[in-house]
Design a protein around this motif. Structure first.
Motif, short mmCIF file in Angstrom:
data_model
loop_
_atom_site.label_atom_id
_atom_site.label_comp_id
_atom_site.label_asym_id
_atom_site.label_seq_id
_atom_site.Cartn_x
_atom_site.Cartn_y
_atom_site.Cartn_z
N ASN A 177 3.62 5.32 8.04
CA ASN A 177 4.08 4.27 7.05
C ASN A 177 3.90 2.77 7.20
O ASN A 177 3.51 2.04 6.36
CB ASN A 177 5.57 4.26 6.84
N ASN A 226 0.63 -1.68 5.18
CA ASN A 226 0.33 -2.99 5.70
C ASN A 226 -1.22 -2.83 5.58
O ASN A 226 -2.06 -3.61 5.96
CB ASN A 226 0.54 -3.39 7.05
N GLU A 227 -1.86 -1.76 5.14
CA GLU A 227 -3.16 -1.27 5.09
C GLU A 227 -4.02 -1.59 6.27
O GLU A 227 -4.97 -2.42 6.42
CB GLU A 227 -3.81 -2.25 3.89
N LEU A 228 -3.34 -1.01 7.47
CA LEU A 228 -3.87 -1.43 8.71
C LEU A 228 -5.31 -0.63 9.20
O LEU A 228 -5.26 0.49 8.53
CB LEU A 228 -2.87 -1.17 9.91
N VAL A 229 -5.94 -1.03 9.78
CA VAL A 229 -7.23 -0.28 10.35
C VAL A 229 -7.13 0.05 11.54
O VAL A 229 -7.15 -0.92 12.52
CB VAL A 229 -8.76 -1.32 10.09
N ARG A 271 -0.84 -7.77 8.10
CA ARG A 271 -1.32 -6.91 7.05
C ARG A 271 -2.90 -7.08 7.04
O ARG A 271 -3.47 -7.99 7.29
CB ARG A 271 -0.86 -7.46 5.64
N ALA A 272 -3.53 -5.91 6.92
CA ALA A 272 -4.88 -5.45 7.03
C ALA A 272 -5.61 -5.88 8.06
O ALA A 272 -6.43 -6.05 8.50
CB ALA A 272 -5.57 -6.36 5.72
N VAL A 299 0.88 2.00 8.70
CA VAL A 299 -0.38 1.86 8.40
C VAL A 299 -0.52 1.57 7.11
O VAL A 299 -1.47 0.71 6.39
CB VAL A 299 -1.21 2.85 9.03
N LEU A 300 0.12 2.71 6.15
CA LEU A 300 -0.05 2.72 4.78
C LEU A 300 0.42 1.30 4.03
O LEU A 300 -0.16 0.56 3.37
CB LEU A 300 0.81 3.80 4.24
N THR A 315 -6.59 -4.97 12.31
CA THR A 315 -7.32 -4.05 13.04
C THR A 315 -6.81 -3.85 14.36
O THR A 315 -6.80 -4.69 15.17
CB THR A 315 -8.89 -4.47 13.03
#
Ligand SMILES: [Zn+2]
Ligand SMILES: [Zn+2]
Length: 344
Positions: A274, A279-282, A255-256, A276-277, A258
């Motif tokens: 989904n 898991n708040e991926l960069v 999660r989060a 990306v959203l 990069t």
């Protein structure tokens, strides 16, 4: 040593065809230097130009070069004849938003390459704006210093990833830029796992300190977009330039985490928004270099912090061998960076 009237150069003719020709020596402008090329690395960009046929017929590639100053324009005062130098890419304008926020690689007024775009250093001599050159320290050979530009590219990806010492990274694709990224990460104490299909490159990645080298099939994505793999990575470096590499790599992040796109390719991946959203991926790309990227790369190389003998193929290519070496690199038959020594 008096200058000759002409030089040998590897000229791009058409897709997959390079011919060695006699060319006149480049004419110098006031700030220009003429370098007798010592070494010039073969870059992924050169492969796109030649093997995929994006090149301009009649052009000379090669932008990862070192050499000795053989002639100077009347205003190229920072250097003397015989100085050992490395091409350092063009600086930004210094005044736009990007330059002022220390990201000169995004400057729109940055000129392409240090050498004129179509007259690179796969030749005995190259003309360069002397303001785009850096001196090579005595402790560093001109051969090793030819890794400066690709190492600066790798370091830029590492910087943008924000990865820190005790974290874990996945490098997808162990071609020349993947192995340089691996070596740069190891020099900073990051644990690195590599994914790579070619046996030769897998072996190289192992010898460079990867804690594990996986077949691409081993990167199994979790079933659902909010699920993570068992030991997810803080950062992923997509160095394969393939959609498969991007898709598999993204699913290996914590999660989060990069993902940095370092490799280029013409086929586009499918993105799971989904994942990306939830898991708040960069996801970011790495283009060009850090503000002091060349200085940092030269310092790392001069320190002996990188195993250059393993990052570079043991035998340099003559100009006549460039075409064959490019095909071998493209097909993965060569693992490490190929250097061309135009005067051999
Ligand atoms: Zn390059
Ligand atoms: Zn600028």
């Amino acid at each position: 040593m008096p200058l000759p009237d002409s030089m040998r150069a590897a000229v791009y003719r058409e897709k997959c065809r390079i011919e060695v020709e006699e060319r006149p020596l480049p004419v110098l402008g006031a700030y220009d230097a003429l370098l007798r090329v010592s070494h010039c690395g073969v870059c992924g960009t050169d492969l796109h130009l030649v093997v995929e046929g994006w090149g301009k017929p009649g052009s000379i590639g090669g932008h990862e070069y070192t050499g000795e100053v053989a002639a100077l324009g009347e205003r190229a005062e920072a250097f003397s004849l015989g100085d050992r130098v490395v091409g350092a890419g063009a600086p930004g304008c210094g005044s736009c938003d990007y330059c002022r926020s220390h990201r000169p690689g995004l400057c729109a007024r940055r000129e392409e390459f240090g050498a004129e775009a179509f007259q690179g250093a796969f030749a005995e001599y190259v003309r360069v704006d002397s303001r785009h050159l850096l001196p090579v320290p005595d402790a560093l050979s001109l051969r090793d210093a030819a890794l400066t530009e690709p190492l600066a590219v790798a370091l830029h990806g590492v910087t943008l990833s924000g990865v820190r010492g005790a974290q874990r990274a996945l490098v997808v694709g162990a071609g020349p830029i993947g192995t340089l990224t691996l070596a740069a990460l190891r020099a900073r104490g990051v644990e690195v796992v590599v994914s790579e299909p070619h046996p030769l490159r897998r072996k190289l990645a192992e010898s460079l300190g990867a804690s594990a080298v996986l077949e691409p099939d081993a990167l199994v994505p979790p079933a659902m977009p909010f699920d993570l793999i068992d030991a997810p990575f803080d950062t992923v470096f997509e160095c394969s330039g393939t959609p498969e590499g991007f898709e598999a790599g993204l699913a290996q992040l914590r999660r989060a985490g990069t993902l940095v796109i370092v490799g280029t390719g013409m086929r586009h991946p499918r993105l799971d928004p989904n994942r990306v959203l939830l898991n708040e991926l960069v996801i970011t790309g790495a283009y060009n270099y850090d503000e002091n990227g060349f200085e940092d790369a030269i310092a790392l190389l001069a320190d002996g912090a990188l195993p250059v003998d393993r990052l570079v193929e043991p035998v340099d290519a003559a100009l006549e061998e460039l075409e064959g070496a490019m095909l071998d690199l493209f097909e993965g038959r060569i693992g490490a960076k190929v250097l061309v020594a135009p005067s051999t």
